[in-house]
Design a protein around this motif. Structure first.
Motif, mmCIF file in Angstrom:
data_model
loop_
_atom_site.group_PDB
_atom_site.id
_atom_site.type_symbol
_atom_site.label_atom_id
_atom_site.label_comp_id
_atom_site.label_asym_id
_atom_site.label_seq_id
_atom_site.Cartn_x
_atom_site.Cartn_y
_atom_site.Cartn_z
ATOM 1 N N ARG A 190 1.683 34.107 16.726
ATOM 2 C CA ARG A 190 2.475 33.008 15.906
ATOM 3 C C ARG A 190 2.040 33.284 14.248
ATOM 4 N N ALA A 191 2.331 33.812 13.260
ATOM 5 C CA ALA A 191 2.162 33.271 11.528
ATOM 6 C C ALA A 191 2.565 33.307 10.431
ATOM 7 N N THR A 192 2.713 33.158 9.708
ATOM 8 C CA THR A 192 3.209 32.826 8.343
ATOM 9 C C THR A 192 3.207 33.576 6.818
ATOM 10 N N ALA A 193 4.329 33.171 6.118
ATOM 11 C CA ALA A 193 3.970 33.539 5.059
ATOM 12 C C ALA A 193 3.525 33.301 3.641
ATOM 13 N N SER A 194 2.658 33.354 2.891
ATOM 14 C CA SER A 194 2.470 32.838 1.980
ATOM 15 C C SER A 194 3.514 32.948 0.950
ATOM 16 N N GLY A 195 3.720 32.407 -0.339
ATOM 17 C CA GLY A 195 4.559 32.701 -1.407
ATOM 18 C C GLY A 195 5.850 32.045 -1.265
ATOM 19 N N GLY A 196 6.584 32.446 -1.695
ATOM 20 C CA GLY A 196 8.068 31.930 -1.505
ATOM 21 C C GLY A 196 8.147 31.009 -2.530
ATOM 22 N N ASN A 197 9.545 30.668 -2.856
ATOM 23 C CA ASN A 197 10.149 29.582 -4.056
ATOM 24 C C ASN A 197 9.567 28.544 -3.773
ATOM 25 N N VAL A 198 9.756 27.049 -4.360
ATOM 26 C CA VAL A 198 9.313 25.801 -3.811
ATOM 27 C C VAL A 198 10.418 25.174 -4.487
ATOM 28 N N LEU A 199 10.707 24.081 -3.148
ATOM 29 C CA LEU A 199 12.133 22.896 -4.036
ATOM 30 C C LEU A 199 11.163 21.379 -4.325
ATOM 31 N N VAL A 200 10.650 21.549 -4.784
ATOM 32 C CA VAL A 200 10.194 19.949 -5.109
ATOM 33 C C VAL A 200 11.031 19.016 -5.167
ATOM 34 N N VAL A 201 11.193 18.407 -4.594
ATOM 35 C CA VAL A 201 12.341 16.719 -4.216
ATOM 36 C C VAL A 201 11.455 15.469 -5.024
ATOM 37 N N ASP A 202 12.238 14.395 -6.048
ATOM 38 C CA ASP A 202 11.482 13.353 -5.912
ATOM 39 C C ASP A 202 12.366 12.145 -4.841
ATOM 40 N N MET A 203 11.915 12.056 -3.847
ATOM 41 C CA MET A 203 12.651 11.244 -3.027
ATOM 42 C C MET A 203 12.878 9.611 -4.054
ATOM 43 N N ALA A 204 11.912 9.224 -5.291
ATOM 44 C CA ALA A 204 12.932 7.430 -5.777
ATOM 45 C C ALA A 204 14.068 8.021 -6.784
ATOM 46 N N THR A 205 13.648 9.447 -7.572
ATOM 47 C CA THR A 205 15.135 9.300 -8.585
ATOM 48 C C THR A 205 16.446 10.057 -7.106
ATOM 49 N N GLY A 206 15.550 11.592 -6.430
ATOM 50 C CA GLY A 206 16.798 12.143 -5.981
ATOM 51 C C GLY A 206 16.683 13.634 -6.479
ATOM 52 N N SER A 207 15.678 14.070 -7.390
ATOM 53 C CA SER A 207 16.318 15.463 -8.094
ATOM 54 C C SER A 207 15.814 16.130 -7.778
ATOM 55 N N ALA A 208 15.965 17.275 -7.732
ATOM 56 C CA ALA A 208 15.499 18.333 -6.711
ATOM 57 C C ALA A 208 15.354 19.643 -7.971
ATOM 58 N N VAL A 209 13.710 20.194 -7.848
ATOM 59 C CA VAL A 209 13.805 21.251 -8.969
ATOM 60 C C VAL A 209 13.145 22.686 -8.157
ATOM 61 N N THR A 210 13.846 23.675 -8.565
ATOM 62 C CA THR A 210 13.613 24.497 -7.225
ATOM 63 C C THR A 210 12.234 25.525 -8.728
ATOM 64 N N ARG A 211 10.689 26.066 -8.116
ATOM 65 C CA ARG A 211 10.153 26.941 -8.731
ATOM 66 C C ARG A 211 9.957 28.391 -8.234
ATOM 67 N N PRO A 212 10.729 29.286 -8.801
ATOM 68 C CA PRO A 212 10.475 30.239 -8.053
ATOM 69 C C PRO A 212 8.776 31.066 -8.000
ATOM 70 N N GLY A 213 9.449 32.116 -6.895
ATOM 71 C CA GLY A 213 7.913 32.258 -5.885
ATOM 72 C C GLY A 213 7.981 33.320 -5.562
#
Length: 406
Positions: free
Chosen positions: A116-139
């Motif tokens: 089993r393994a994992t991958a570091s890095g990558g994009n991050v999708l930040v979701v605000d559950m209160a407003t429903g908004s989502a922003v992607t931070r590239p990685g």
């Protein structure tokens, strides 16, 4: 075996750093469980719905879920002792909550878990559950690495993480790879909700459908979509057009927790979904599975509402917010009753159509031992329980997916 692999020297004798890496393009021939492969800037992106269906997706939740490769795996034959897979994952985090652990990749060698393994890095999708908004931070691109494998010829499977959109950038090995011939296994095509998608399973091979497919000795195509088992016609058409020997449809919980439709619309929608599947698979064993036990929605309709009180501690709970006095609205009890009636009606003319009450997979006794941590989703131990129960009921003696029934 007569193949190029027999002529490869022992990697321990030839490999010197990265000079001996062999890069193999990731193509559809190396993938199982994906219905489409989209070229991207970095590589390729596996999809679990075809392009035609994706054009009709009305919301971002399903678009994200179908691109999370639950049940998708790379399969190849090789003598390699080291395997690397460069990936660009998109990881989701909730605003105000601690980051979730990186997604897990499972390595199987000749059908047995070998790493089993994992991958570091990558994009991050930040979701605000209160407003429903989502922003992607590239990685950056990350690497999944497996070492210390036998130099013997072997069949290797890399099961991709079920909870991160995953672009496949490069496959590297220290010996050549080739495709694995058809092993003659039946193909099981399954559709369901986040529970079928994987929810909080420990790894991609321990989601309940992956475990059940292993116990049943079949090849899985998993169309379990978190929040997306909503009787969408484009999903039914995708199932109609996908080759399969066994089919199951697990439906109910998403219709309740989204409060998507009323009782009047539910029955015709189920009939239409099954009619479409039958257009492409008129005699294939087809199992309709009702929802597993979920106490908050057994008698109370949706929508499900998040409780943010413990979000900062990394714990998200859900509650039912519908009006239980409104008899037009769907509850899990109503859905089970309707599904049982519909299947019984259709089975009179369709002997290969079957019904399974989801509480046989996870019911009151299971809940007492293994409660749902957030009120909706099973944990890792519960996935194993559901997978074992499904394998016994569907693939066991007298089950709808046995040799006699299938």
């Amino acid at each position: 075996m007569n193949s190029q692999l027999d002529d490869v020297p022992d990697p321990d004798d030839t490999r010197a750093g990265t000079a001996d890496w062999i890069t193999t393009p990731v193509t559809a021939g190396l993938l199982r469980g994906a219905l489409d492969l989209e070229p991207t800037e970095h590589g390729v992106l596996p999809h679990r719905l075809p392009a035609r269906a994706r054009k009709q997706i009305p919301d971002g939740q399903l678009a994200m879920a179908e691109a999370q490769p639950s049940g998708v795996r790379l399969v190849f034959r090789t003598r390699a002792t080291t395997v690397e897979l460069d990936v660009l994952p998109t990881k989701m985090v909730y605003e105000g909550a601690p980051p979730r652990p990186d997604g897990v990749y499972d390595l199987l060698v000749d059908g047995r878990l070998a790493g089993r393994a994992t991958a570091s890095g990558g994009n991050v999708l930040v979701v605000d559950m209160a407003t429903g908004s989502a922003v992607t931070r590239p990685g950056p691109v990350g690497t999944v690495r497996f070492t210390g494998l036998s130099a013997d010829v072997k069949d290797v499977e890399i099961w991709l993480t079920y909870r991160e959109i995953t672009e496949l950038v490069a496959l590297r090995t220290d010996a050549p790879v080739e495709t694995v011939p058809d092993r003659g296994r039946k193909v099981w095509l399954h559709h369901g909700s986040s529970i079928s998608h994987g929810s909080d399973a420990a790894s991609p091979t321990t989601t309940w459908p992956a475990l059940a497919s292993s116990l049943g000795g079949v090849e899985l195509v998993n169309l379990g979509f978190g929040g997306g088992a909503l009787l969408d016609p484009f999903t039914a058409r995708a199932m109609r057009d996908t080759p399969a020997d066994l089919i199951s449809v697990k439906v109910g919980i998403n219709l309740v927790n989204t409060d998507l439709m009323r009782l009047r619309a539910f029955g015709p929608a189920v009939h239409g979904f099954l009619d479409t599947i039958r257009e492409g698979h008129p005699t294939t064993p087809l199992l309709v599975v009702s929802p597993v036990l979920c106490p908050i929605h057994e008698d109370t309709p949706g929508p499900s509402a998040p409780d943010f009180e413990n979000l900062g501690a990394g714990r998200l709970l859900f509650r039912a917010s519908g009006d239980p006095s409104d008899r037009t609205r769907l509850t899990l009890g109503v859905i089970r009753e309707e599904l049982s009636r519909i299947v019984a009606q259709r089975a009179a003319e369709d002997p290969n159509l079957h019904y399974l009450d989801g509480r046989e997979l996870y019911g009151e006794r299971d809940f007492a031992e293994l409660p749902l941590p957030d009120g909706l989703h099973p944990d890792a131990a519960t996935h194993l329980r559901i997978g074992e129960h499904f394998a016994g009921l569907a693939f066991g003696d007298g089950g709808p997916f046995t040799a006699q029934g299938a």
